[in-house]
Design a protein around this motif. Structure first.
Motif, PDB file in Angstrom:
ATOM      1  N   TYR A   6      37.792  61.565  10.704  1.00  0.00           N
ATOM      2  CA  TYR A   6      38.795  62.425  11.326  1.00  0.00           C
ATOM      3  C   TYR A   6      40.032  61.583  11.642  1.00  0.00           C
ATOM      4  O   TYR A   6      40.244  61.161  12.773  1.00  0.00           O
ATOM      5  N   ARG A  30      38.183  70.346  11.125  1.00  0.00           N
ATOM      6  CA  ARG A  30      37.927  69.597   9.897  1.00  0.00           C
ATOM      7  C   ARG A  30      39.147  69.593   8.980  1.00  0.00           C
ATOM      8  O   ARG A  30      39.162  68.901   7.974  1.00  0.00           O
ATOM      9  N   THR A  39      37.907  67.667   6.045  1.00  0.00           N
ATOM     10  CA  THR A  39      37.177  66.426   6.295  1.00  0.00           C
ATOM     11  C   THR A  39      35.708  66.651   5.969  1.00  0.00           C
ATOM     12  O   THR A  39      35.124  67.643   6.385  1.00  0.00           O
ATOM     13  N   ASP A  41      31.862  66.723   6.059  1.00  0.00           N
ATOM     14  CA  ASP A  41      30.915  66.744   7.186  1.00  0.00           C
ATOM     15  C   ASP A  41      29.471  66.559   6.742  1.00  0.00           C
ATOM     16  O   ASP A  41      28.544  66.759   7.510  1.00  0.00           O
ATOM     17  N   GLU A  44      26.884  64.460   8.861  1.00  0.00           N
ATOM     18  CA  GLU A  44      27.698  64.093  10.016  1.00  0.00           C
ATOM     19  C   GLU A  44      26.847  63.728  11.224  1.00  0.00           C
ATOM     20  O   GLU A  44      27.151  62.763  11.934  1.00  0.00           O
TER      21      GLU A  44
END
Length: 108
Positions: A6, A30, A39, A41, A44
Motif C-alpha cells: 500500500y 486497495r 493493490t 491482496d 494478505e
C-alpha cells in the motif's frame, strides 16, 4: 503499509481498547492514488502476520499468537455446519465426508 504493497493508498487506523488489550484496526483502499491500479491482496493475511511479528519485536510490543498458534479459534463463516437457511455449507460437507472416507480407507 508499504511492506504490504500500500504505497499510495488511502487508509485509516483506529486505535482502541475495548478488550483487555490496546489494539488497532486498519481499513485501507486497495485502489492506488498514483495510477488507479488495484493493490494485490493475495495471501494478505499471511503476509501481514509476518510483518506484525517483526513490528512486535522492533518496538518491544507484547507478542501475540499467530492464527496458526491459536487453539481456541472461532470457526470461519465457511466452516460452520449450516447457513441461515439450514443448508449445509460445501466446506463443512466436504470436511465431514473426507474424514469418513479417510477413516474407512486408510492408506498403508
Amino acid at each position: 503499509m508499504e511492506e504490504m504493497g500500500y504505497t499510495a493508498n488511502q487508509y485509516a487506523i483506529y486505535r482502541h481498547s475495548d478488550r483487555n488489550h490496546d489494539h488497532i484496526h486498519i481499513c485501507a483502499s486497495r485502489i492506488s492514488l498514483d495510477d488507479g491500479k488495484i493493490t494485490r491482496d493475495s495471501w494478505e493475511y499471511v503476509r501481514s502476520e509476518k510483518i506484525i511479528r517483526q513490528l512486535e519485536l522492533e518496538y518491544g510490543l507484547q507478542q501475540t499468537l499467530s492464527s496458526k498458534e491459536k487453539l481456541n479459534r472461532a470457526p470461519s463463516y465457511g466452516a460452520t455446519a449450516t447457513n441461515r437457511k439450514g443448508t449445509t455449507r460445501i466446506r463443512a460437507w466436504f470436511e465431514k465426508h473426507a474424514a469418513t472416507t479417510v477413516n474407512q480407507n486408510p492408506t498403508n
